[in-house]
Scaffold this active site. Structure first.
Site, PDB file in Angstrom:
ATOM      1  N   TYR A 148     -14.361  21.967  -8.325  1.00 29.08           N
ATOM      2  CA  TYR A 148     -15.235  20.683  -8.429  1.00 29.08           C
ATOM      3  C   TYR A 148     -15.060  19.853  -9.648  1.00 29.08           C
ATOM      4  O   TYR A 148     -14.928  20.668 -10.694  1.00 29.08           O
ATOM      5  CB  TYR A 148     -16.659  21.275  -8.464  1.00 29.08           C
ATOM      6  CG  TYR A 148     -17.738  20.509  -8.378  1.00 29.08           C
ATOM      7  CD1 TYR A 148     -18.614  20.429  -9.480  1.00 29.08           C
ATOM      8  CD2 TYR A 148     -18.244  19.436  -7.417  1.00 29.08           C
ATOM      9  CE1 TYR A 148     -19.840  19.448  -9.881  1.00 29.08           C
ATOM     10  CE2 TYR A 148     -19.067  18.358  -7.479  1.00 29.08           C
ATOM     11  CZ  TYR A 148     -19.980  18.589  -8.745  1.00 29.08           C
ATOM     12  OH  TYR A 148     -21.041  17.671  -8.795  1.00 29.08           O
ATOM     13  N   ASP A 243      -9.058  20.439 -15.619  1.00 29.62           N
ATOM     14  CA  ASP A 243     -10.571  19.853 -16.047  1.00 29.62           C
ATOM     15  C   ASP A 243     -11.319  21.309 -16.800  1.00 29.62           C
ATOM     16  O   ASP A 243     -11.184  22.231 -16.012  1.00 29.62           O
ATOM     17  CB  ASP A 243     -11.324  19.943 -14.653  1.00 29.62           C
ATOM     18  CG  ASP A 243     -12.570  19.614 -14.399  1.00 29.62           C
ATOM     19  OD1 ASP A 243     -13.298  19.164 -13.526  1.00 29.62           O
ATOM     20  OD2 ASP A 243     -13.129  19.990 -15.588  1.00 29.62           O
ATOM     21  N   LYS A 271     -19.931  20.082 -21.348  1.00 28.91           N
ATOM     22  CA  LYS A 271     -20.741  21.265 -21.389  1.00 28.91           C
ATOM     23  C   LYS A 271     -20.923  21.555 -22.969  1.00 28.91           C
ATOM     24  O   LYS A 271     -21.824  20.928 -23.607  1.00 28.91           O
ATOM     25  CB  LYS A 271     -20.534  22.179 -20.391  1.00 28.91           C
ATOM     26  CG  LYS A 271     -20.487  21.828 -18.960  1.00 28.91           C
ATOM     27  CD  LYS A 271     -20.443  22.926 -18.056  1.00 28.91           C
ATOM     28  CE  LYS A 271     -20.185  22.545 -16.784  1.00 28.91           C
ATOM     29  NZ  LYS A 271     -21.393  22.495 -15.884  1.00 28.91           N
TER      30      LYS A 271
HETATM   31  P1  KE4 Z   1     -21.061  16.952 -14.678  1.00 25.86           P
HETATM   32  O1  KE4 Z   1     -20.927  15.565 -14.234  1.00 25.86           O
HETATM   33  O2  KE4 Z   1     -22.330  17.913 -14.143  1.00 25.86           O
HETATM   34  O3  KE4 Z   1     -21.574  17.011 -16.222  1.00 25.86           O
HETATM   35  O4  KE4 Z   1     -19.907  17.851 -14.624  1.00 25.86           O
HETATM   36  C1  KE4 Z   1     -19.204  17.802 -13.391  1.00 25.86           C
HETATM   37  C2  KE4 Z   1     -18.256  19.109 -13.448  1.00 25.86           C
HETATM   38  C3  KE4 Z   1     -16.875  18.840 -13.766  1.00 25.86           C
HETATM   39  N1  KE4 Z   1     -15.878  19.763 -13.797  1.00 25.86           N
HETATM   40  C4  KE4 Z   1     -16.358  20.968 -13.608  1.00 25.86           C
HETATM   41  C5  KE4 Z   1     -15.381  22.120 -13.872  1.00 25.86           C
HETATM   42  C6  KE4 Z   1     -17.806  21.295 -13.610  1.00 25.86           C
HETATM   43  O5  KE4 Z   1     -18.011  22.758 -13.549  1.00 25.86           O
HETATM   44  C7  KE4 Z   1     -18.288  20.519 -13.468  1.00 25.86           C
HETATM   45  C8  KE4 Z   1     -20.131  20.715 -13.306  1.00 25.86           C
HETATM   46  N2  KE4 Z   1     -20.426  22.162 -12.974  1.00 25.86           N
HETATM   47  C9  KE4 Z   1     -21.791  22.165 -12.157  1.00 25.86           C
HETATM   48  C10 KE4 Z   1     -21.901  23.596 -11.932  1.00 25.86           C
HETATM   49  N3  KE4 Z   1     -20.739  24.341 -11.680  1.00 25.86           N
HETATM   50  C11 KE4 Z   1     -22.816  21.477 -12.840  1.00 25.86           C
HETATM   51  C12 KE4 Z   1     -24.196  22.111 -12.027  1.00 25.86           C
HETATM   52  C13 KE4 Z   1     -24.626  21.196 -11.188  1.00 25.86           C
HETATM   53  O6  KE4 Z   1     -24.142  20.320 -10.674  1.00 25.86           O
HETATM   54  O7  KE4 Z   1     -26.060  20.724 -11.520  1.00 25.86           O
END
Ligand code: KE4
Length: 430
Positions: A148, A243, A271
């Site tokens: 993701y 990523d 993060k």
């Molecule tokens: P954000 O747009 O949520 O800040 O980041 C997206 C993203 C991009 N790449 C990786 C590897 C990620 O894990 C994420 C976002 N992670 C999720 C949980 N695995 C965020 C939690 C959520 O969607 O509420």
């Protein structure tokens, strides 16, 4: 001590939230849809613990999905944010703090020669994709099932995280032709990637990959997988994008790329680098990053990019991360996961636990989990039951089976022991 079963205030807030916000939450995975029950509305956090609006206290292993490697409200980060806020919250102009944080990141990750701050991992991912396409003049992108990269239209194809949990492999609203340029391969399957490139290599701008997957649950790269992707990109003139939104500063200051010794062309961060405030970042080779406006013609912008409060939180967080702390996080997480495995097996529950440093996932399955297909064969139902047992005991796990759990500096040995005790009781009741 409130009874952990009391959810009166959360229920009232959830009812109000559902009237004004889709699903009552601001991100789907928070809604407890795949584990059932009432999402807890969190009032405060400190160290390894959170308290919900009903006064229930939990040991937290979600840690806001990864940013809080120092725990909730770490003093040095709170002080840094308050200090920054007292002199203004945003200027829409360059500041010293954003330069300082960029320098910390480029020093920690040699492949990141230049970096641009944005406000989320999704923004970082979207921007890096646009940049890779501009740099190569090609449109296609290869991603991996179960990885993701944020809710970027072109990448919401067999995505992981909440999409996997919600069984929404392809989101409505994404025009078919936007996803048509996205090619998907199984994680850890180099032959599949070779086959894609053999057929279409000259049209592929980039491979984007979580170098340690966290969104199908934690799935480490097989030996040679990442080096193989590097070789394929070099042979076909495509860019390699790591990523590291989860892994960046999670498993070490150099991230997964330092651990595997493979140098990507572009890296995504988020993060931890924001220390709990909204920050994403993309960076990499100077010749590629120089194409980003205003030094180049690839447009990307943001009102709050490089926000002083977020930069202050990121700086305070990264400045607290050293090899001694990473070694300690590794030790504590290893102790936790080996106790979880022992408790599960002694109660007749086959589990596979994938761990890298202080990120881990426990899958309810008796087969190794090495990709999306094997992850999907793990039992969501058993995970949901275990989640509820742990919540009732006072430990807050990810309300979704295909996520990582995180150990922070604040999870001391006494806290780990308490969580292990909750797990032993939870497995016995499963
Ligand atoms: P954000 O747009 O949520 O800040 O980041 C997206 C993203 C991009 N790449 C990786 C590897 C990620 O894990 C994420 C976002 N992670 C999720 C949980 N695995 C965020 C939690 C959520 O969607 O509420």
């Amino acid at each position: 001590m409130a009874s952990l079963a009391v959810t009166t205030q959360s229920a009232k807030l959830f009812a109000r939230a559902c009237a004004v916000t889709p699903g009552g939450v601001n991100s789907p995975v928070r809604a407890f849809r795949s584990v059932g029950g009432m999402p807890r509305f969190i009032a405060r956090g400190k160290g390894a613990r959170i308290w919900d609006e009903d006064g229930n206290s939990f040991i937290d292993f979600v840690m806001s999905w990864g940013p809080l490697i120092l725990g909730h409200a770490p003093p040095e980060v709170v002080d840094a944010i308050m200090g920054a806020a007292s002199t203004g919250t945003t200027f829409g102009a360059p500041t010293a703090r954003e330069v300082a944080l960029a320098e910390v990141i480029t020093r920690a990750m040699p492949s990141v020669e230049m970096v641009r701050f944005v406000n989320s991992g999704t923004e970082a991912s979207m921007s890096a994709l646009r940049l890779a396409r501009a740099f190569t003049g090609r449109d296609r992108v290869v991603k991996f099932a179960g990885c993701y990269h944020g809710h970027v239209d072109a990448l919401l194809v067999q995505a992981g995280s909440g999409v996997a949990t919600l069984a929404l492999p392809d989101s409505p609203g994404v025009p078919a032709h936007w996803a048509a340029d996205t090619l998907v391969a199984p994680y850890n399957d180099l032959a599949a990637v070779e086959a894609i490139f053999a057929e279409r290599g000259s049209t592929i701008a980039a491979i984007i990959v979580e170098p340690i997957a966290g969104n199908m649950g934690v799935v480490p790269p097989a030996e040679g997988f990442l080096a193989g992707l590097r070789s394929i990109c070099d042979r076909h003139g495509a860019l390699l994008i790591f990523d590291e939104v989860i892994t960046g500063f999670r498993i070490g200051r150099g991230g997964a790329q330092a651990r595997c010794g493979v140098r990507p062309d572009l890296t995504l961060l988020g993060k931890i680098v924001g220390g709990g405030l909204p920050v994403g970042a993309y960076g990499g080779r100077r010749d590629i990053m120089s194409l980003v406006a205003p030094s180049g013609s690839v447009y990307q912008a943001g009102t709050l990019s490089g926000n002083p409060l977020a930069m202050a939180a990121g700086l305070a967080t990264l400045n607290a991360l050293d090899d001694a702390l990473y070694a300690e996080l590794d030790r504590r997480t290893a102790r936790l996961t080996s106790a979880l495995a022992e408790a599960a097996h002694s109660n007749g529950h086959p589990v596979q636990i994938n761990r890298v440093g202080s990120m881990a996932t426990m899958f309810f399955t008796n087969e190794p989990v090495v990709d999306y297909a094997s992850a999907m064969r793990a039992s969501r139902e058993t995970y949901a039951k275990f989640f509820q047992r742990m919540l009732s005991a006072g430990t807050y796990l990810a309300p979704a089976a295909f996520e990582a759990f995180f150990v922070s500096r604040a999870h001391d040995d006494a806290t780990i022991d308490e969580a292990i005790d909750h797990a032993r009781r939870g497995f016995a009741q499963l």
